[in-house]
Design an enzyme around this catalytic site. Structure first.
Site, mmCIF file in Angstrom:
data_model
loop_
_atom_site.group_PDB
_atom_site.id
_atom_site.type_symbol
_atom_site.label_atom_id
_atom_site.label_comp_id
_atom_site.label_asym_id
_atom_site.label_seq_id
_atom_site.Cartn_x
_atom_site.Cartn_y
_atom_site.Cartn_z
ATOM 1 N N SER A 218 1.453 -8.798 3.465
ATOM 2 C CA SER A 218 1.366 -9.110 4.894
ATOM 3 C C SER A 218 0.401 -8.134 5.562
ATOM 4 O O SER A 218 -0.419 -7.513 4.888
ATOM 5 C CB SER A 218 2.761 -9.035 5.523
ATOM 6 O OG SER A 218 2.734 -9.584 6.820
ATOM 7 N N ASN A 219 0.488 -7.989 6.881
ATOM 8 C CA ASN A 219 -0.392 -7.067 7.612
ATOM 9 C C ASN A 219 0.354 -6.551 8.832
ATOM 10 O O ASN A 219 1.453 -7.030 9.152
ATOM 11 C CB ASN A 219 -1.708 -7.782 7.980
ATOM 12 C CG ASN A 219 -1.439 -8.980 8.866
ATOM 13 O OD1 ASN A 219 -0.957 -8.839 9.977
ATOM 14 N ND2 ASN A 219 -1.725 -10.173 8.365
ATOM 15 N N PRO A 220 -0.214 -5.582 9.549
ATOM 16 C CA PRO A 220 0.568 -4.926 10.622
ATOM 17 C C PRO A 220 0.649 -5.692 11.943
ATOM 18 O O PRO A 220 1.124 -5.135 12.940
ATOM 19 C CB PRO A 220 -0.180 -3.592 10.848
ATOM 20 C CG PRO A 220 -1.273 -3.532 9.859
ATOM 21 C CD PRO A 220 -1.500 -4.894 9.319
ATOM 22 N N ALA A 285 -2.896 -12.966 12.780
ATOM 23 C CA ALA A 285 -3.587 -12.284 11.686
ATOM 24 C C ALA A 285 -3.146 -12.998 10.405
ATOM 25 O O ALA A 285 -2.129 -12.645 9.799
ATOM 26 C CB ALA A 285 -3.220 -10.809 11.667
#
Ligand code: PMT
Length: 434
Positions: A218-220, A285
């Site tokens: 995943s991403n922040p 995102a």
């Protein structure tokens, strides 16, 4: 829906607008009289529909006098002309306000039941429908009622939540109808917003690409930017669909929230809802890569000294939206660690967007998860606008300010003629470098 025609003045902001007020059988029905009176004073043409139970709390004659129009009741004497009338009223409405809304009417609409004049009108109505629930606090808190409300909210119905206060049965709790002035202010807001009549689709948050049932890529992204855009568009009167990856944020009121996990799910959710959308704001995102294989069970660590994951690209949602967009205005976002203008412009062309909002995510206090953001807007005509650091809420409104003329140019607001088509350009003040 009736066209949002001119004629509105400062003292009559609702001139030319048709508001259908549905009154159901709650003790707060008497307050609907003041709501109707206020709407009329603001210039609205008001038509009242009462359920049979409502007519026991307040008389149709009172509402007829205050609204200046015949009142439709749910009595069967009207059934002969029912079909024609409820559809006609639903078509003419710029907004349908149910005040007070009992648990019964909310439950019926959530279940798709249309067994009287009011529920059939609600069912046939394409304009915003606003419920003002008012009831005993135990009924309000009942999970069945809460689930009905959540379902209708998800479907795009609006709710003005009740207040906590003294209830008719002599207790204090949540369930009190808000002040008529507040209800009317919300109606004005919905009808007057500069995005009223527009359908906006926002994507927000990260995506999760599962490696196995306990691990993912995943991403922040926190979803804050996308949720701020959804709230801002909704506050400006748009009908908003928010397609969100996993976040810890509360669902914005009055917005249809579609929760997804992976890029593939987001792709499907966006494509299903794209027809009829005027503006797409792609703040999510989206993970670019996913494991080629998702293991059905947890992959054990024992016996491994390394683990090589093979990744494959996810579907590019924005590029596909760009391909299918027709007259839809499309705004892309880009999170970059170094902003290179030629690369940004290549991305814009590749994804066929009308505006690209570029974050340099290396800047302190901006980008992922923070409450503020600092971006540069890139336009297809070669211009750019460097914006200062501001809250995501402010930035959301700034982006909508910029997009609004584009929207009016490529697709006329309801009831107006379209401007001549032409290439998408930045607003003149940006082209002049102001
Ligand atoms: O959520 P927050 O914590 O508030 O953070 C906000 C943000 C930094 C996530 C947001 O402002 C932002 O920049 N979002 C886009 C991040 C991104 O995915 O950038 P990108 O350059 O990888 O992608 C460009 C565009 O293509 C984006 O609009 C993205 O949604 C879209 N995309 C990317 C990949 C893919 N498979 N499908 C897509 O639609």
């Amino acid at each position: 829906m009736a066209a949002g025609t001119g004629g509105a003045s400062g003292s009559e902001p609702l001139a030319g607008r048709v508001v259908v007020v549905g009154i159901t059988g709650g003790i707060a029905a008497y307050k609907a009289v003041e709501v109707v009176s206020r709407l009329r004073r603001l210039g609205a043409e008001v038509h009242v529909v009462m359920t049979r139970a409502a007519a026991r709390f307040v008389t149709p004659l009172t509402l007829q006098t205050i609204s200046g129009n015949p009142v439709v009741t749910g009595l069967f004497s009207r059934v002969t002309r029912w079909n024609v009338e409820h559809v006609a009223l639903a078509e003419r409405a710029d907004l349908l306000l149910v005040v007070p809304a009992t648990a019964n009417v909310v439950g019926k609409v959530a279940a798709g039941i249309a067994d009287d004049f009011l529920t059939t009108t609600i069912m046939a109505c394409r304009a915003p429908v606003v419920f003002c629930p008012s009831m005993n606090f135990r009924m309000y808190e009942n999970p069945v009622f809460q689930a009905n409300m959540a379902r209708l909210t998800e479907l795009g119905y609006h709710f003005i939540p009740p207040e906590t206060g003294w209830l008719a049965e002599g207790t204090v709790g949540v369930g009190r109808l808000p002040d008529p002035a507040r209800i009317v202010a919300e109606v004005v807001h919905l009808l007057q917003g500069d995005l009223s009549g527009r359908r906006v689709l926002v994507t927000a948050g990260p995506t999760r690409e599962m490696i196995d049932p306990v691990r993912f890529i995943s991403n922040p992204s926190s979803g804050k930017m996308g949720y701020a855009l959804a709230r801002a568009a909704r506050a400006r009167g748009a009908e908003v669909i928010l397609v969100s990856g996993p976040t810890a944020l509360a669902a914005p009121g009055g917005v249809e929230l579609v929760r997804v996990e992976s890029a593939e799910e987001m792709y499907r959710a966006v494509m299903e809802r794209l027809p009829g959308v005027d503006l797409v704001l792609k703040a999510a995102a989206v993970g670019d890569w996913r494991p080629r294989r998702t293991h059905p069970t947890k992959v054990k660590k024992e016996g491994r000294t390394a683990w090589v994951l093979e990744l494959e690209p996810t579907p590019d949602i924005l590029a596909e939206v760009g391909r299918r967009k027709g007259k839809t205005v499309v705004v892309g976002f880009a999170a970059e660690t170094e902003v290179s203008e030629p690369e940004v412009r290549a991305k814009m062309a590749r994804k066929n967007v009308d505006l690209l909002v570029v974050n340099d995510v290396t800047r302190a206090e901006a980008g992922f998860a923070s409450d503020r953001n600092q971006v540069t807007l890139f336009w297809p005509d070669g211009t750019r606008e460097d914006l200062p650091l501001m809250t995501k809420e402010e930035l959301a409104h700034r982006i909508l300010d910029r997009v609004k003329p584009l929207l009016d140019r490529v697709k006329a607001p309801p009831g107006r003629r379209e401007a001549a088509p032409g290439p998408v350009q930045a607003p003149p003040e940006i082209r002049r470098g102001e």
